[in-house]
Design an enzyme around this catalytic site. Structure first.
Site, mmCIF file in Angstrom:
data_model
loop_
_atom_site.group_PDB
_atom_site.id
_atom_site.type_symbol
_atom_site.label_atom_id
_atom_site.label_comp_id
_atom_site.label_asym_id
_atom_site.label_seq_id
_atom_site.Cartn_x
_atom_site.Cartn_y
_atom_site.Cartn_z
ATOM 1 N N ASN A 57 -0.281 4.511 -0.229
ATOM 2 C CA ASN A 57 -0.887 5.779 0.204
ATOM 3 C C ASN A 57 -1.662 5.687 1.523
ATOM 4 O O ASN A 57 -2.450 6.559 1.844
ATOM 5 C CB ASN A 57 -1.788 6.336 -0.900
ATOM 6 C CG ASN A 57 -2.949 5.400 -1.214
ATOM 7 O OD1 ASN A 57 -2.999 4.279 -0.685
ATOM 8 N ND2 ASN A 57 -3.876 5.850 -2.027
ATOM 9 N N GLU A 64 -6.459 -20.910 -16.950
ATOM 10 C CA GLU A 64 -6.847 -21.573 -15.711
ATOM 11 C C GLU A 64 -7.959 -22.546 -16.070
ATOM 12 O O GLU A 64 -9.047 -22.134 -16.469
ATOM 13 C CB GLU A 64 -7.336 -20.556 -14.678
ATOM 14 C CG GLU A 64 -7.518 -21.191 -13.313
ATOM 15 C CD GLU A 64 -8.599 -20.547 -12.470
ATOM 16 O OE1 GLU A 64 -8.603 -20.780 -11.256
ATOM 17 O OE2 GLU A 64 -9.461 -19.827 -13.014
ATOM 18 N N ASP A 102 -4.552 -10.601 -15.917
ATOM 19 C CA ASP A 102 -5.609 -11.572 -15.686
ATOM 20 C C ASP A 102 -6.768 -11.226 -16.623
ATOM 21 O O ASP A 102 -7.227 -10.082 -16.662
ATOM 22 C CB ASP A 102 -6.067 -11.475 -14.230
ATOM 23 C CG ASP A 102 -6.307 -12.836 -13.617
ATOM 24 O OD1 ASP A 102 -7.084 -13.611 -14.215
ATOM 25 O OD2 ASP A 102 -5.751 -13.119 -12.547
ATOM 26 N N ASP A 156 0.851 -1.190 0.000
ATOM 27 C CA ASP A 156 0.000 0.000 0.000
ATOM 28 C C ASP A 156 0.886 1.240 0.000
ATOM 29 O O ASP A 156 1.664 1.446 0.930
ATOM 30 C CB ASP A 156 -0.887 -0.044 1.257
ATOM 31 C CG ASP A 156 -1.685 1.238 1.432
ATOM 32 O OD1 ASP A 156 -1.889 1.952 0.431
ATOM 33 O OD2 ASP A 156 -2.093 1.516 2.585
ATOM 34 N N ASP A 160 -4.116 3.831 2.668
ATOM 35 C CA ASP A 160 -5.546 3.512 2.819
ATOM 36 C C ASP A 160 -5.753 2.031 3.193
ATOM 37 O O ASP A 160 -6.895 1.560 3.255
ATOM 38 C CB ASP A 160 -6.342 3.879 1.553
ATOM 39 C CG ASP A 160 -5.934 3.046 0.349
ATOM 40 O OD1 ASP A 160 -4.993 2.237 0.465
ATOM 41 O OD2 ASP A 160 -6.555 3.216 -0.720
ATOM 42 N N ASP A 178 -8.765 -16.557 -16.707
ATOM 43 C CA ASP A 178 -9.565 -17.037 -15.598
ATOM 44 C C ASP A 178 -10.613 -18.069 -16.047
ATOM 45 O O ASP A 178 -11.343 -17.822 -17.023
ATOM 46 C CB ASP A 178 -10.283 -15.811 -15.002
ATOM 47 C CG ASP A 178 -10.907 -16.084 -13.656
ATOM 48 O OD1 ASP A 178 -10.162 -16.320 -12.693
ATOM 49 O OD2 ASP A 178 -12.158 -16.065 -13.582
ATOM 50 N N ASP A 189 -1.634 -1.285 -3.964
ATOM 51 C CA ASP A 189 -1.967 -0.534 -5.172
ATOM 52 C C ASP A 189 -0.839 -0.583 -6.197
ATOM 53 O O ASP A 189 0.226 -1.134 -5.933
ATOM 54 C CB ASP A 189 -2.310 0.916 -4.799
ATOM 55 C CG ASP A 189 -1.301 1.486 -3.811
ATOM 56 O OD1 ASP A 189 -0.094 1.451 -4.126
ATOM 57 O OD2 ASP A 189 -1.707 1.925 -2.703
ATOM 58 N N HIS A 224 -3.571 -17.450 -5.314
ATOM 59 C CA HIS A 224 -4.488 -16.692 -4.456
ATOM 60 C C HIS A 224 -5.758 -17.467 -4.112
ATOM 61 O O HIS A 224 -6.569 -16.988 -3.330
ATOM 62 C CB HIS A 224 -4.858 -15.384 -5.157
ATOM 63 C CG HIS A 224 -5.653 -15.621 -6.406
ATOM 64 N ND1 HIS A 224 -5.117 -16.250 -7.524
ATOM 65 C CD2 HIS A 224 -6.935 -15.350 -6.710
ATOM 66 C CE1 HIS A 224 -6.054 -16.350 -8.447
ATOM 67 N NE2 HIS A 224 -7.176 -15.812 -7.986
ATOM 68 N N ASP A 225 -5.980 -18.618 -4.734
ATOM 69 C CA ASP A 225 -7.173 -19.433 -4.441
ATOM 70 C C ASP A 225 -6.855 -20.623 -3.553
ATOM 71 O O ASP A 225 -7.762 -21.375 -3.177
ATOM 72 C CB ASP A 225 -7.769 -19.988 -5.746
ATOM 73 C CG ASP A 225 -8.330 -18.891 -6.630
ATOM 74 O OD1 ASP A 225 -8.802 -17.873 -6.091
ATOM 75 O OD2 ASP A 225 -8.285 -19.067 -7.862
#
Ligand code: GLC
Ligand code: CA
Length: 556
Positions: A23, A254, A98, A21, A25, A199, A29, A327-328
């Site tokens: 900034n 995928e 992706d 990150d 928040d 995907d 990003d 990530h899955d």
């Protein structure tokens, strides 16, 4: 075998929301990624795969896209993207995007039109059906729990969504849909991106008539049976002619439900469709009748059988992608290895050796190179992932398991295990953010952060660097043929790679037990190419230490 850059590359997957990150928040990003390219260059990877950064209401963390040609505001702007792409290229790396085109978000302009009326020009962009006896059109279940159909008020019909109800499936049988997708892809290619990770691309061609499936005992819905549907190869060949073949790209599909036979079509070396696929067989070995929500462990013999058949069957006809995590999936170290602090470092290196010495393009998932593990989420409040949250609701409401039991399973198998923020340094929130992170950090980050590991020659990071550098130096790792030895051994994974006179013997101990192994004659007197314990000589009879990995090289 014909050489190609994507066969020789190592890919690094970034999950932007959890990378860095810039900034404050609490959300990773694009500028955060740009600021860490030196780190990736140091690791030695060639290609970055960026999980979705497009405009999205974020029902499924960006896998629900509402505008394919705009950047999600919390990730930055299109200028930030252009800057990232230029910086990646300036670092001598490539960037693949992706491509999520099995479905869009329900907030995409096409769907907003489509749902308005039965004769809207966009109606047929999606899959609409009348209900049956006041229920959905068929018995298909969504991958995220419940029916795959959602009733829609304005026209009194149902639309198909294989994922969440905010991810309506596109109708690929409509040539206009395909044209829209191709021209969007072309737009990104003209920007200069280097490829696509596609995907759930194996699901785009639905079975004609959308027939009911068989509901497994104990389940509530049937599988849609859409994997490798009747026109999928036709559509991918069309996509290849229209877009892919016009640029120098790397493509990986995928492919849930892909078999070896199907993979030979998707990833055929004749180049008519894609370069490679992600197969799911080895990450389904610990499933049971309820799917992933179980505490079963992977049996090593089964893992060897599956990976070896992909290695040998695709050799010379297609190309493999190599992965233990993304990530899955839960963290590979916790799932296939042992994340106990006592073994964490050595075991992470062993798993990496086992994977990176195989034939195919290896994928490193962010944090894997640091030995990141599954996360001890306390309650469902800590969990952000739509799949886990929906399953939690369904399983506890239907009395399949208690709340405690379901949380235990989520800690083992939930997707958020892989989505806790990257661990950069010893500062607060491991240096991921100066604000409040969108999801909890894994509390076991001490020593397992980039800053400490870059300095330590014995760290997991330094070992990955060596593994990746070796692949660049030795053709046998990229192009050599693969042979499994000791297929029935319960704790050792042993295989060879051969190219001309050059041969490698890879020995990986998947247990904490010391294990004796007799080195085959051909490798006696060979040299140690890499290993996770100090070892200079290779005796005839090696006693492998806990989670030891050893690669022996014999030339001529
Ligand atoms: C793929 C993605 C996953 C997503 C799903 C629906 O499997 O990797 O994260 O939830 O497709 O787009
Ligand atoms: Ca941010």
């Amino acid at each position: 075998m014909e050489q190609a850059w994507w066969k020789e590359a190592v890919v690094y997957q970034i999950y932007p929301k959890s990378f860095l990150d810039s900034n404050g928040d609490g959300i990773g990003d694009l500028q955060g990624i740009t600021s860490k390219l030196d780190y990736l260059k140091e690791l030695g990877v060639d290609v970055i795969w960026l999980s979705p950064v497009y405009q999205s209401p974020n029902d499924d963390n960006g896998y629900d896209i509402s505008d394919y040609c705009a950047i999600l505001e919390e990730f930055g702007t299109m200028d930030d993207f252009d800057e990232l792409l230029a910086a990646v290229h300036a670092h001598g790396m490539k960037l693949i995007m992706d491509l999520v085109v099995n479905h869009t978000s329900d907030e995409h302009a096409w769907f907003a039109e489509s749902r308005k009326s039965k004769d809207n020009p966009y109606r047929d962009y999606y899959i609409w059906r009348e209900g049956k006896e006041s229920g959905p059109p068929n018995n298909w279940g969504s991958f995220f729990s419940g029916s795959a159909w959602q009733y829609d008020e304005p026209t009194g019909m149902y639309y198909l969504h294989l994922f969440s109800k905010k991810q309506p499936d596109l109708n690929w049988d409509n040539p206009n849909v395909r044209e829209e997708v191709y021209s969007m892809m072309d737009w990104w290619c003209r920007k200069g991106i280097d490829g696509f990770r596609m995907d759930v691309i194996s699901l785009i061609s639905k079975r004609p008539g959308l027939p009911d499936g068989i509901v497994p005992s104990g389940a509530f819905y049937a599988d849609c049976g859409c994997a490798n549907g009747p026109h999928v190869h036709e559509y991918l060949q069309e996509m290849n002619r229209r877009v892919l073949s016009r640029y120098d790209l790397m493509t990986v599909g995928e492919c849930a439900g892909v078999t070896i036979e199907e993979a030979k079509k998707y990833a055929s070396l004749d180049g008519k469709e894609l370069n490679m696929v992600f197969q799911f067989e080895h990450v389904g070995l610990d499933d049971d009748q309820y799917g992933k929500w179980t505490d079963r462990r992977v049996d090593l013999r089964a893992l060897k059988r599956v990976l070896s058949s992909w290695q040998t069957e695709l050799s010379k006809t297609a190309w493999n992608s190599l992965y233990f995590g993304n990530h899955d999936q839960p963290r590979s170290l916790s799932r296939f290895g042992n994340d106990d602090p006592k073994y964490r470092t050595v075991c992470a290196k062993m798993l990496a050796t086992c994977l990176h010495m195989m034939q195919g393009t290896p994928y490193v998932y962010q944090g894997e190179e640091l030995g990141m593990t599954n996360c001890p989420f306390g309650s469902i409040e800590d969990v952000r992932d739509i799949e886990s949250r929906n399953a939690y609701r369904e399983f506890t409401q239907k009395g399949i398991c208690s709340e405690e039991e379901m949380m235990r399973l989520i800690r083992l198998r939930g997707r958020d295990n892989a989505r806790t923020p990257m661990q950069w340094n010893a500062k607060e929130h491991a240096g991921f953010t100066e604000g409040t992170p969108w999801i909890m950090l894994n509390p076991n980050d001490e020593g397992f952060h980039a800053e400490a590991q870059r300095r330590d020659p014995d760290s997991v990071f330094s070992y990955y660097k060596r593994l990746i550098a070796l692949r660049k130096k030795r053709d046998v790792i990229v192009y050599g043929s693969y042979e499994l030895l000791e297929a029935d051994h319960e704790t050792l994974y042993v295989y060879t790679r051969s190219l001309g006179e050059e041969r490698l013997l890879v020995i990986c101990n998947f247990s904490e037990q010391k294990t004796a192994y007799t080195v085959p004659e051909a490798f006696r007197g060979g040299s140690v190419l890499i290993g996770n314990y100090k070892r200079e000589q290779v005796p005839e009879e090696v006693c492998l230490k806990a989670y030891e990995a050893l690669v022996i090289r014999r030339a001529g």
